[in-house]
Design a protein around this motif. Structure first.
Motif, short mmCIF file in Angstrom:
data_model
loop_
_atom_site.label_atom_id
_atom_site.label_comp_id
_atom_site.label_asym_id
_atom_site.label_seq_id
_atom_site.Cartn_x
_atom_site.Cartn_y
_atom_site.Cartn_z
N GLU A 9 0.72 -1.23 0.05
CA GLU A 9 -0.15 0.01 -0.37
C GLU A 9 0.67 1.34 -0.28
O GLU A 9 0.47 2.45 -0.28
N ALA A 10 2.08 1.45 0.92
CA ALA A 10 2.77 2.29 0.85
C ALA A 10 3.08 2.69 -0.47
O ALA A 10 3.50 3.63 -1.15
N MET A 11 3.52 1.64 -0.88
CA MET A 11 4.43 1.41 -2.89
C MET A 11 3.08 2.45 -3.57
O MET A 11 3.56 3.23 -4.11
N GLU A 12 2.68 1.84 -3.89
CA GLU A 12 1.00 2.65 -4.61
C GLU A 12 1.26 3.44 -3.74
O GLU A 12 0.69 4.32 -5.17
N CYS A 13 1.06 4.09 -2.99
CA CYS A 13 0.54 5.79 -2.79
C CYS A 13 2.12 6.60 -3.14
O CYS A 13 1.68 7.26 -3.66
N LEU A 14 3.24 6.07 -2.50
CA LEU A 14 4.31 6.78 -2.95
C LEU A 14 4.71 7.01 -4.47
O LEU A 14 4.91 8.33 -4.94
N ALA A 15 4.06 6.05 -5.14
CA ALA A 15 3.92 5.99 -7.12
C ALA A 15 5.01 6.30 -7.52
O ALA A 15 5.31 7.42 -7.78
N VAL A 16 6.16 5.76 -6.47
CA VAL A 16 7.76 5.46 -6.96
C VAL A 16 8.47 6.07 -8.43
O VAL A 16 7.88 5.09 -9.31
N ARG A 17 8.91 7.26 -8.77
CA ARG A 17 9.02 7.53 -10.05
C ARG A 17 10.44 7.27 -10.47
O ARG A 17 11.29 7.13 -9.31
N PRO A 18 11.05 6.13 -11.32
CA PRO A 18 12.57 5.31 -11.86
C PRO A 18 13.82 6.72 -11.12
O PRO A 18 14.11 6.60 -10.59
N ILE A 21 13.61 12.14 -6.53
CA ILE A 21 14.46 11.41 -5.11
C ILE A 21 13.26 11.18 -4.23
O ILE A 21 12.08 12.10 -3.73
N TYR A 22 12.97 10.64 -3.12
CA TYR A 22 12.57 10.00 -2.08
C TYR A 22 13.03 10.54 -0.76
O TYR A 22 14.12 9.68 -1.16
N ILE A 44 17.50 9.21 -6.57
CA ILE A 44 17.72 8.82 -5.19
C ILE A 44 16.92 8.45 -3.83
O ILE A 44 15.71 8.73 -4.00
N VAL A 45 17.52 7.40 -2.85
CA VAL A 45 16.18 7.88 -1.82
C VAL A 45 17.23 8.13 -0.33
O VAL A 45 18.52 7.28 0.12
N ILE A 46 16.75 9.49 0.29
CA ILE A 46 17.14 9.70 1.29
C ILE A 46 16.47 9.02 2.78
O ILE A 46 15.80 8.69 3.13
N ALA A 47 17.85 7.73 3.18
CA ALA A 47 17.31 7.29 4.40
C ALA A 47 17.27 7.98 5.80
O ALA A 47 18.78 8.07 6.34
N ASN A 48 16.49 8.27 6.09
CA ASN A 48 16.63 9.03 7.80
C ASN A 48 16.26 8.38 8.66
O ASN A 48 15.45 7.86 8.48
N ASP A 49 16.75 8.45 9.99
CA ASP A 49 15.94 8.06 10.99
C ASP A 49 17.10 8.41 12.41
O ASP A 49 18.78 8.62 12.24
N GLN A 50 16.95 8.37 13.32
CA GLN A 50 17.30 9.54 14.62
C GLN A 50 18.56 8.73 15.33
O GLN A 50 18.98 8.60 16.45
N GLY A 93 9.05 12.65 -2.50
CA GLY A 93 8.13 11.85 -2.40
C GLY A 93 8.22 11.27 -1.39
O GLY A 93 10.25 11.53 -1.23
N LEU A 94 7.35 11.48 -0.12
CA LEU A 94 7.90 11.70 1.44
C LEU A 94 7.22 10.36 1.92
O LEU A 94 5.74 10.26 1.92
#
Ligand SMILES: C[S@@+](CC[C@H](N)C(=O)[O-])C[C@H]1O[C@@H](n2cnc3c(N)ncnc32)[C@H](O)[C@@H]1O
Length: 286
Positions: A9-18, A21-22, A44-50, A93-94
């Motif tokens: 569901e998350a991937m469908e809603c994000l509708a990632v374009r090849p 930038i995410y 590119i995907v920016i992977a963030n976490d604290q 997308g975020l």
């Protein structure tokens, strides 16, 4: 490997374009990050976490797509910096998958769980801030009761706070759980300390304030036509997300893609009971 909640569901809603930038605002162990990365070509995907420890594990789990991922350690308030540091002004997308990960919850030394004994820590970012031990051992009884009542929605908060203050110093997760259980015996199915642990975790990590910052900065970071997707697990969080997304809709800044929140399928809940309370909401920015 961590099981990502509502992955399809998350991937469908994000509708990632090849080539897009995410931002994965809550990379955790990298489950959703790898799903996004796997859909990218030049993007590119920016992977963030604290949580530095989780990010390290995410780095290992996503090694296959290393060229498409930029890691960033920080809270929601620093997401704009993360995007800028990666060299971008806006993103396509975020995604935010709120709360703690299975890893954090089940690793005794992180102190989130009363299923095994551990230090009363509960910080997602262990490099800074007050711990759960600081909070339970140093707060005034009234402040502790208010916190457990408001964040944990624990009706017996006063009794719990009184018992905690009497039992000081509280030394470990099991010690705390035991004191709570003696003060407020089990009535339903859930362990009597569940709500108290949830309240402490939310306070230690300022989860309500963090969600406010996510909802303030997220829409600013997403370019027109881009998507923002939030998965929450608590009704107070989902209510905030719903309100914010509705407001964006009213102000004609976004189109709400989920009139009603998406929820996990029966099959996912059977496979991963922790997904049970998940609610996913999405908007497309204008
Ligand atoms: C539910 S887990 C994410 C799991 C991840 N989506 C996956 O598929 O592996 C939530 C993660 O968000 C992080 N987190 C929670 N609140 C945060 C905040 N305010 N800022 C940055 N990271 C946060 C936690 O440290 C945790 O690792």
């Amino acid at each position: 490997m961590h099981v990502s909640v509502m992955a399809a569901e998350a991937m469908e809603c994000l509708a990632v374009r090849p080539e897009g930038i995410y931002v994965d605002a809550t990379a955790g162990l990298g489950g959703h990050t790898s799903l996004i990365a796997g859909r990218l070509t030049t993007g590119i995907v920016i992977a963030n976490d604290q949580d530095a420890e989780s990010l390290e594990m995410a780095r290992r789990n996503t090694a296959e797509w290393a060229g498409r991922i930029r890691f960033h350690q920080g809270r929601f308030g620093s997401l704009a910096d993360a995007v800028k540091e990666a060299g971008f002004a806006k993103v396509d997308g975020l995604l935010a998958d709120l709360g703690v990960s299975r890893y954090q919850l089940t690793e005794p030394k992180r102190g989130f769980s009363f299923l095994s004994d551990g230090p009363l820590d509960m910080r997602m970012d262990q490099s800074t801030g007050i711990t759960a031990a600081d909070l339970v051992n140093q707060s005034a009884e009234k402040a502790l009761a208010d916190l457990i009542y408001q964040l944990g929605e624990e009706r017996r908060a006063r009794k719990v706070a009184r018992a905690l203050v009497r039992a000081r110093p509280l030394r470990s997760t099991l010690h705390l759980a035991d004191v709570v259980e003696r003060a407020v015996p089990r009535t339903g199915r859930i362990h009597p300390a569940t709500r108290t642990f949830m309240a402490l975790r939310m306070a230690v990590n300022d989860e309500p304030g963090e969600l406010d910052r996510l909802l303030a900065t997220g829409p600013e970071l997403v370019a027109p036509g881009g998507r923002m997707v939030v998965i929450s697990f608590m009704s107070i969080d989902d209510r905030k997300v719903k309100e914010k997304f509705r407001q964006l809709g009213r102000e004609a800044r976004a189109t709400v893609l989920t009139k009603h929140p998406l929820q996990p399928t029966e099959e996912e809940i059977a496979r991963n009971p922790a997904s049970r309370s998940a609610k996913l909401r999405a908007v497309e920015m204008k």
